[in-house]
Design an enzyme around this catalytic site. Structure first.
Site, mmCIF file in Angstrom:
data_model
loop_
_atom_site.group_PDB
_atom_site.id
_atom_site.type_symbol
_atom_site.label_atom_id
_atom_site.label_comp_id
_atom_site.label_asym_id
_atom_site.label_seq_id
_atom_site.Cartn_x
_atom_site.Cartn_y
_atom_site.Cartn_z
ATOM 1 C CE LYS A 22 -14.751 -9.278 10.848
ATOM 2 N NZ LYS A 22 -13.683 -8.811 9.959
ATOM 3 C CG ASN A 23 -12.062 -10.924 13.219
ATOM 4 O OD1 ASN A 23 -12.281 -10.577 11.934
ATOM 5 N ND2 ASN A 23 -11.392 -9.791 13.641
ATOM 6 N NE ARG A 92 -4.439 -8.896 5.621
ATOM 7 C CZ ARG A 92 -3.174 -8.565 5.365
ATOM 8 N NH1 ARG A 92 -2.945 -8.045 4.246
ATOM 9 N NH2 ARG A 92 -2.365 -9.049 6.277
ATOM 10 C CB CYS A 116 -11.147 -2.430 6.387
ATOM 11 S SG CYS A 116 -13.001 -2.883 6.788
ATOM 12 N NE ARG A 121 -4.963 -5.601 7.820
ATOM 13 C CZ ARG A 121 -6.388 -5.870 7.914
ATOM 14 N NH1 ARG A 121 -7.300 -5.388 7.123
ATOM 15 N NH2 ARG A 121 -6.774 -6.865 8.846
ATOM 16 C CG ASP A 305 -10.251 -5.329 15.574
ATOM 17 O OD1 ASP A 305 -10.076 -4.738 14.321
ATOM 18 O OD2 ASP A 305 -10.033 -6.411 15.813
ATOM 19 C CG LEU A 327 -1.497 -3.811 16.109
ATOM 20 C CD1 LEU A 327 -1.645 -3.426 17.854
ATOM 21 C CD2 LEU A 327 -2.238 -5.036 16.081
ATOM 22 N NE ARG A 398 -15.440 -6.103 4.748
ATOM 23 C CZ ARG A 398 -14.669 -6.256 3.955
ATOM 24 N NH1 ARG A 398 -14.396 -5.213 3.144
ATOM 25 N NH2 ARG A 398 -13.748 -7.288 3.510
HETATM 26 N N1 EPU Z 1 1.449 -5.864 13.852
HETATM 27 C C1 EPU Z 1 2.266 -5.247 14.907
HETATM 28 N N2 EPU Z 1 2.426 -5.836 15.806
HETATM 29 C C2 EPU Z 1 2.608 -6.871 15.913
HETATM 30 C C3 EPU Z 1 1.271 -7.639 15.351
HETATM 31 C C4 EPU Z 1 0.939 -6.844 14.182
HETATM 32 O O1 EPU Z 1 2.715 -4.026 14.555
HETATM 33 O O2 EPU Z 1 2.986 -7.807 17.061
HETATM 34 C C5 EPU Z 1 0.855 -4.929 12.759
HETATM 35 C C6 EPU Z 1 1.169 -5.612 11.409
HETATM 36 O O3 EPU Z 1 2.149 -5.130 11.119
HETATM 37 C C7 EPU Z 1 -0.201 -5.416 10.722
HETATM 38 C C8 EPU Z 1 -1.269 -4.832 11.703
HETATM 39 O O4 EPU Z 1 -0.579 -4.816 13.054
HETATM 40 O O5 EPU Z 1 -0.005 -4.619 9.821
HETATM 41 C C9 EPU Z 1 -2.145 -6.192 11.732
HETATM 42 O O6 EPU Z 1 -1.722 -7.423 12.485
HETATM 43 P P1 EPU Z 1 -2.271 -8.701 12.285
HETATM 44 O O7 EPU Z 1 -1.488 -9.571 10.935
HETATM 45 O O8 EPU Z 1 -2.523 -9.592 13.339
HETATM 46 O O9 EPU Z 1 -3.709 -8.248 11.433
HETATM 47 P P2 EPU Z 1 -4.767 -9.277 10.359
HETATM 48 O O10 EPU Z 1 -4.349 -10.756 10.813
HETATM 49 O O11 EPU Z 1 -4.680 -9.095 9.071
HETATM 50 C C10 EPU Z 1 -6.718 -9.689 12.187
HETATM 51 C C11 EPU Z 1 -8.209 -9.272 12.082
HETATM 52 C C12 EPU Z 1 -8.509 -7.700 12.180
HETATM 53 C C13 EPU Z 1 -7.743 -7.039 13.208
HETATM 54 C C14 EPU Z 1 -6.203 -7.690 13.285
HETATM 55 C C15 EPU Z 1 -5.529 -7.243 14.627
HETATM 56 C C16 EPU Z 1 -9.206 -11.261 11.033
HETATM 57 C C17 EPU Z 1 -9.799 -11.733 9.957
HETATM 58 N N3 EPU Z 1 -8.797 -9.748 11.067
HETATM 59 O O12 EPU Z 1 -6.132 -8.909 10.809
HETATM 60 O O13 EPU Z 1 -9.754 -7.753 12.309
HETATM 61 O O14 EPU Z 1 -7.909 -5.749 13.457
HETATM 62 O O15 EPU Z 1 -6.267 -9.065 13.382
HETATM 63 O O16 EPU Z 1 -5.960 -7.872 15.832
HETATM 64 O O17 EPU Z 1 -9.131 -11.991 12.021
HETATM 65 C C18 EPU Z 1 -11.813 -6.424 11.791
HETATM 66 O O18 EPU Z 1 -12.433 -7.230 12.169
HETATM 67 O O19 EPU Z 1 -12.325 -5.125 11.461
HETATM 68 C C19 EPU Z 1 -10.297 -6.486 11.682
HETATM 69 C C20 EPU Z 1 -9.727 -5.645 10.731
#
Ligand code: EPU
Length: 418
Positions: A22-23, A92, A116, A121, A305, A327, A398
């Site tokens: 999915k991601n 998101r 979620c 975030r 995850d 995270l 989802r």
């Molecule tokens: N963060 C840190 N340190 C880092 C990087 C991130 O603390 O070096 C914190 C950030 O501050 C942020 C959070 O971790 O609040 C999330 O990080 P990121 O921006 O990487 O998340 P995202 O891009 O919004 C994607 C996935 C999520 C997954 C996260 C982390 C997609 C569409 N979503 O989200 O997937 O949990 O990366 O790997 O790719 C899910 O599939 O259930 C899901 C939530």
């Protein structure tokens, strides 16, 4: 509203094939906006977030078909740079539309994305990358709005954190400029790598794929491409834990082992019996687990995850285990649900908890707190003797394709009730 009714205590047995990620699918779909040519994406999971993304693309001017996990999509012309607010609020990942829209039409607007409820975030890393690439941030309290009047400008910069979707957005945003862009401190989760591979097929030159530094030389007019989406390593982890929690014997197919090194290391530590084949994973009945400590991190660290599913497994390890979710501050709430099933734990703060495993979960009615926590509750219910109900399963829909069907294929007694 739907719920799962699950009769637990039965060992899972058989073979299950994991779906496409999915991601990976969501950024791949968003990136098809970068070209006016036709794209064919295979191995796309039929899950709610994918359906939502396709609906959003349609509103922006894309024509598509989605059959048997194959998406054929073409966006000859972008109709509008504004993403439908009602749809954006539901997911998101709608933030991933910003990068390709900015690259193709120089402006983009979306309502603050929903999804979620797993923590703050921030969108800081996204906005930072766009500004470095020549965009002006015109966002308000409720709308994210960027403009690149003079077009996207290549640049070299560090991302403020190793954010997955911010790296993907920066990559897509830089994909139509002929000069070299250098993104340092980029994330390299398997889904980021998959997006790079697809962009390369469209005609973007990218080096450093699979590292924290990406060099991108784009091209004004990208071509067409056919691509098969990488398989879902999070689904692999989920089914592996389901098998272990039920003392089961399960073969999981479509596995890319190098995506799961940190997970396999923890399985070893906990004493799980398993075998990693070239493209499959076998889980064998395991009666006794050792306590251990897990600490989530960006790739190749232990995936956030899989934290909740692994947290359930820790209830079976006799003794004291620790969870450190680095995270997201909202990703431990499932522990309160697990307590209803007899799990014994102590929340130290919103990032850390101790699990006192005793191997005894009992059936109860629990709720999904988010996508991964919802799957974790199903796994807990498969372990617990008696009949449990898991509500709010819209979260699970989802991101897991045919979750209950695949579990039933392994012998689980699980029914969806509307
Ligand atoms: N963060 C840190 N340190 C880092 C990087 C991130 O603390 O070096 C914190 C950030 O501050 C942020 C959070 O971790 O609040 C999330 O990080 P990121 O921006 O990487 O998340 P995202 O891009 O919004 C994607 C996935 C999520 C997954 C996260 C982390 C997609 C569409 N979503 O989200 O997937 O949990 O990366 O790997 O790719 C899910 O599939 O259930 C899901 C939530």
């Amino acid at each position: 509203m739907s719920k799962f009714v699950i009769k637990g205590g039965k060992s899972l047995e058989g073979t299950v094939k994991v779906s496409g990620s999915k991601n990976a699918s969501l950024p791949l779909l968003a990136s098809t906006l970068l070209t006016s040519q036709k794209c064919v994406l295979r191995n796309i999971p039929d899950v709610e977030d994918v359906r939502l993304m396709l609906q959003i693309l349609k509103g922006l001017g894309s024509e598509y078909s989605f059959e048997k996990n194959v998406v054929k999509v073409q966006t000859k012309k972008i109709k509008t740079h504004k993403v439908d607010a009602h749809l954006a609020e539901k997911m998101r990942a709608s933030i991933l539309l910003l990068g390709p829209l900015l690259a193709r039409v120089g402006k983009a607007e979306i309502a603050f994305p929903g999804g979620c409820v797993i923590g703050k975030r921030s969108i800081h890393a996204h906005a930072y990358a766009f500004e470095k690439l020549g965009c002006k941030d015109k966002s308000t309290a409720s709308v994210l709005k960027f403009e690149a009047r003079g077009g996207i400008r290549a640049n070299a910069f560090n991302l403020p954190e190793l954010s997955v979707t911010a790296t993907e957005n920066a990559l897509m945003c830089a994909s139509l400029t002929g000069e070299e862009t250098k993104i340092r401190m980029g994330a390299y989760e398997p889904h980021v790598v998959d997006l790079c591979e697809f962009l390369k097929k469209l005609g973007v030159k990218i080096s450093g794929v699979g590292s924290h530094t990406l060099k991108i030389i784009g091209k004004k007019n990208l071509g067409s491409a056919v691509h098969s989406t990488t398989s879902d390593y999070l689904e692999v982890g989920t089914f592996a834990i389901a098998a272990l929690l039920t003392n089961g014997k399960v073969k999981i197919e479509n596995v890319i082992p190098k995506q799961l090194d940190s997970f396999f290391q923890k399985l070893e530590e906990i004493g799980a019996k398993f075998f990693v084949g070239e493209n499959y994973l076998e889980i064998f009945p395991t009666k006794k687990f050792n306590p251990c400590e897990i600490k989530t991190a960006v790739f190749p660290g232990f995936p956030t995850d899989l934290q909740a599913p692994f947290g359930v497994l820790l209830t079976q390890a006799k003794g004291k285990s620790r969870i450190f979710e680095t995270l997201f501050e909202g990703r431990m709430n499932y522990l309160f649900e697990l307590e209803k099933m007899g799990g014994r734990m102590e929340m130290l703060n919103s990032h850390q908890a101790v699990v006192f495993g005793d191997g005894k979960l009992k059936a109860a009615n629990v709720a999904s707190c988010d996508l991964r926590a919802g799957a974790a509750m199903v796994l807990a219910a498969l372990n617990a003797r008696g009949v449990s109900e898991v509500s709010n399963i819209e979260y699970i829909d989802r991101g897991y394709e045919n979750f209950e069907g695949k579990l039933r294929g392994l012998g689980a007694e699980i029914e969806r009730v509307r």
